[in-house]
Motif scaffolding. Sequence first.
Motif, PDB file in Angstrom:
ATOM      1  N   ALA A 162       3.483   3.108   1.276  1.00 31.08           N
ATOM      2  CA  ALA A 162       4.202   1.845   1.451  1.00 31.08           C
ATOM      3  C   ALA A 162       3.278   0.657   1.231  1.00 31.08           C
ATOM      4  O   ALA A 162       3.660  -0.344   0.610  1.00 31.08           O
ATOM      5  CB  ALA A 162       4.827   1.783   2.842  1.00 31.08           C
ATOM      6  N   ILE A 163       2.044   0.757   1.728  1.00 33.11           N
ATOM      7  CA  ILE A 163       1.076  -0.329   1.519  1.00 33.11           C
ATOM      8  C   ILE A 163       0.727  -0.441   0.040  1.00 33.11           C
ATOM      9  O   ILE A 163       0.660  -1.543  -0.526  1.00 33.11           O
ATOM     10  CB  ILE A 163      -0.181  -0.089   2.367  1.00 33.11           C
ATOM     11  CG1 ILE A 163       0.180  -0.043   3.852  1.00 33.11           C
ATOM     12  CG2 ILE A 163      -1.221  -1.174   2.105  1.00 33.11           C
ATOM     13  CD1 ILE A 163      -0.982   0.313   4.760  1.00 33.11           C
ATOM     14  N   ALA A 164       0.479   0.718  -0.591  1.00 30.98           N
ATOM     15  CA  ALA A 164       0.154   0.705  -2.021  1.00 30.98           C
ATOM     16  C   ALA A 164       1.313   0.143  -2.836  1.00 30.98           C
ATOM     17  O   ALA A 164       1.098  -0.542  -3.842  1.00 30.98           O
ATOM     18  CB  ALA A 164      -0.186   2.116  -2.481  1.00 30.98           C
ATOM     19  N   ALA A 165       2.536   0.404  -2.398  1.00 32.29           N
ATOM     20  CA  ALA A 165       3.709  -0.061  -3.137  1.00 32.29           C
ATOM     21  C   ALA A 165       3.786  -1.586  -3.177  1.00 32.29           C
ATOM     22  O   ALA A 165       4.137  -2.177  -4.210  1.00 32.29           O
ATOM     23  CB  ALA A 165       4.980   0.510  -2.523  1.00 32.29           C
ATOM     24  N   ILE A 166       3.461  -2.244  -2.075  1.00 31.76           N
ATOM     25  CA  ILE A 166       3.527  -3.713  -2.106  1.00 31.76           C
ATOM     26  C   ILE A 166       2.352  -4.285  -2.913  1.00 31.76           C
ATOM     27  O   ILE A 166       2.480  -5.355  -3.510  1.00 31.76           O
ATOM     28  CB  ILE A 166       3.592  -4.325  -0.693  1.00 31.76           C
ATOM     29  CG1 ILE A 166       2.364  -3.975   0.139  1.00 31.76           C
ATOM     30  CG2 ILE A 166       4.872  -3.899   0.017  1.00 31.76           C
ATOM     31  CD1 ILE A 166       2.315  -4.719   1.462  1.00 31.76           C
ATOM     32  N   LEU A 167       1.230  -3.570  -2.935  1.00 30.78           N
ATOM     33  CA  LEU A 167       0.137  -3.991  -3.827  1.00 30.78           C
ATOM     34  C   LEU A 167       0.591  -3.910  -5.273  1.00 30.78           C
ATOM     35  O   LEU A 167       0.385  -4.859  -6.050  1.00 30.78           O
ATOM     36  CB  LEU A 167      -1.095  -3.114  -3.609  1.00 30.78           C
ATOM     37  CG  LEU A 167      -2.203  -3.224  -4.671  1.00 30.78           C
ATOM     38  CD1 LEU A 167      -2.769  -4.636  -4.733  1.00 30.78           C
ATOM     39  CD2 LEU A 167      -3.302  -2.205  -4.398  1.00 30.78           C
ATOM     40  N   ARG A 168       1.203  -2.787  -5.680  1.00 28.49           N
ATOM     41  CA  ARG A 168       1.693  -2.656  -7.064  1.00 28.49           C
ATOM     42  C   ARG A 168       2.720  -3.742  -7.372  1.00 28.49           C
ATOM     43  O   ARG A 168       2.759  -4.271  -8.481  1.00 28.49           O
ATOM     44  CB  ARG A 168       2.326  -1.286  -7.291  1.00 28.49           C
ATOM     45  CG  ARG A 168       1.510  -0.094  -6.883  1.00 28.49           C
ATOM     46  CD  ARG A 168       0.198   0.041  -7.590  1.00 28.49           C
ATOM     47  NE  ARG A 168      -0.557   1.135  -6.988  1.00 28.49           N
ATOM     48  CZ  ARG A 168      -1.865   1.235  -6.955  1.00 28.49           C
ATOM     49  NH1 ARG A 168      -2.626   0.313  -7.523  1.00 28.49           N
ATOM     50  NH2 ARG A 168      -2.453   2.262  -6.356  1.00 28.49           N
ATOM     51  N   THR A 169       3.558  -4.061  -6.403  1.00 29.10           N
ATOM     52  CA  THR A 169       4.556  -5.109  -6.609  1.00 29.10           C
ATOM     53  C   THR A 169       3.884  -6.441  -6.932  1.00 29.10           C
ATOM     54  O   THR A 169       4.292  -7.154  -7.860  1.00 29.10           O
ATOM     55  CB  THR A 169       5.434  -5.263  -5.356  1.00 29.10           C
ATOM     56  OG1 THR A 169       6.137  -4.035  -5.111  1.00 29.10           O
ATOM     57  CG2 THR A 169       6.442  -6.392  -5.516  1.00 29.10           C
ATOM     58  N   ALA A 170       2.847  -6.779  -6.160  1.00 32.56           N
ATOM     59  CA  ALA A 170       2.143  -8.038  -6.406  1.00 32.56           C
ATOM     60  C   ALA A 170       1.436  -8.024  -7.759  1.00 32.56           C
ATOM     61  O   ALA A 170       1.419  -9.035  -8.479  1.00 32.56           O
ATOM     62  CB  ALA A 170       1.147  -8.302  -5.280  1.00 32.56           C
ATOM     63  N   LEU A 171       0.843  -6.882  -8.123  1.00 34.96           N
ATOM     64  CA  LEU A 171       0.186  -6.771  -9.432  1.00 34.96           C
ATOM     65  C   LEU A 171       1.204  -6.944 -10.562  1.00 34.96           C
ATOM     66  O   LEU A 171       0.940  -7.625 -11.560  1.00 34.96           O
ATOM     67  CB  LEU A 171      -0.505  -5.412  -9.552  1.00 34.96           C
ATOM     68  CG  LEU A 171      -1.705  -5.164  -8.629  1.00 34.96           C
ATOM     69  CD1 LEU A 171      -2.168  -3.714  -8.747  1.00 34.96           C
ATOM     70  CD2 LEU A 171      -2.849  -6.115  -8.945  1.00 34.96           C
ATOM     71  N   ILE A 172       2.368  -6.324 -10.410  1.00 30.99           N
ATOM     72  CA  ILE A 172       3.438  -6.472 -11.408  1.00 30.99           C
ATOM     73  C   ILE A 172       3.850  -7.932 -11.516  1.00 30.99           C
ATOM     74  O   ILE A 172       4.047  -8.466 -12.619  1.00 30.99           O
ATOM     75  CB  ILE A 172       4.640  -5.586 -11.050  1.00 30.99           C
ATOM     76  CG1 ILE A 172       4.297  -4.108 -11.285  1.00 30.99           C
ATOM     77  CG2 ILE A 172       5.880  -5.971 -11.864  1.00 30.99           C
ATOM     78  CD1 ILE A 172       5.356  -3.140 -10.776  1.00 30.99           C
ATOM     79  N   ALA A 173       3.980  -8.602 -10.368  1.00 28.70           N
ATOM     80  CA  ALA A 173       4.388 -10.015 -10.377  1.00 28.70           C
ATOM     81  C   ALA A 173       3.378 -10.872 -11.132  1.00 28.70           C
ATOM     82  O   ALA A 173       3.753 -11.775 -11.895  1.00 28.70           O
ATOM     83  CB  ALA A 173       4.545 -10.516  -8.945  1.00 28.70           C
ATOM     84  N   GLY A 174       2.082 -10.596 -10.931  1.00 30.27           N
ATOM     85  CA  GLY A 174       1.065 -11.361 -11.641  1.00 30.27           C
ATOM     86  C   GLY A 174       1.089 -11.116 -13.135  1.00 30.27           C
ATOM     87  O   GLY A 174       1.001 -12.054 -13.941  1.00 30.27           O
TER      88      GLY A 174
END
Length: 312
Positions: A162-174
Amino acid sequence: MNEFLEPFERMLESLSPPAAVRAIEAGESADALWGTLAESGFLDALVPQERGGAGLPLSEICALWQALGRHAVPLPVGETMIARALLGDCPDGPIALATASAGETIVPFGQVSDHILVETAGHLHLVEARGEPVGVFGSTALRLASIDGEAMAAAPAGGLRAIAAILRTALIAGAADRLTTMTAAYAGERVQFGKPIGKQQALQQQMAVMAEDMVACRIAAQIGCAGGLPPSLAAAATAKSIASTAAARLAATAHAVHGAIGISEEYDLQLYTRRLHEWRLADGSETYWNRLLGAARLADDRGSVDYVREAL
């Protein structure tokens, strides 16, 4: 206003130009880049102040993670931030994240990491980064060979995924932010039939949808990071589902607008679209998270509006 974003972004602009990204993807050493990142102090941004870190809330870290995606930084910077926050004692080198599964475990940035923080059976293990490349052009992901070593800590509530998922989300957003800017600039410069292709109504419609997806990813990252560590299941599932769904459309639209030049190795577009596809699948695609979110919603007696307001 995030006071840390401007100096962090300025540092990334200097450290991670496309030429440096390509060099590291081709196998050149990343030691110099990592050394500068380590000296900056940003790797301890999530570490509590009583342990010598900055103790920043995840809501402020979100913008820094987006900057990593915007500059296609070829190292596990966000992952190392998380590992240092979760573990009391960490080695100095880059650390990737993984959740062991029944099938093969793919670890983004595994090839450029010294260690991998792995969750298995409710515990966190720090293992050496050993395995096989995934075989995708330019990817630094790794197929994890084995999980050896003693458990270092209990897994956080909701799990490491779950923590890694929000990191990937932020990376995708950038990355989505950079892609949208690149695509809009190209559409304004490329002339066809006597006028910029960005003047064509059909293409303007595509660009409008692309901008909507980019903003949706940014909001998804903010939702995922708003509650701090560890995130709730609903926040992580919502964030990653939105970002993974949009990632494929963003990459497809960017390539459609750019045409043939977009798939050339020399052009920077592929540095970002490749990452969108990799991060889309990492730590669960939209299908995985939609199933979890749907099950959680069906198990809750509240109405949908109340569920969204309270769960997110």
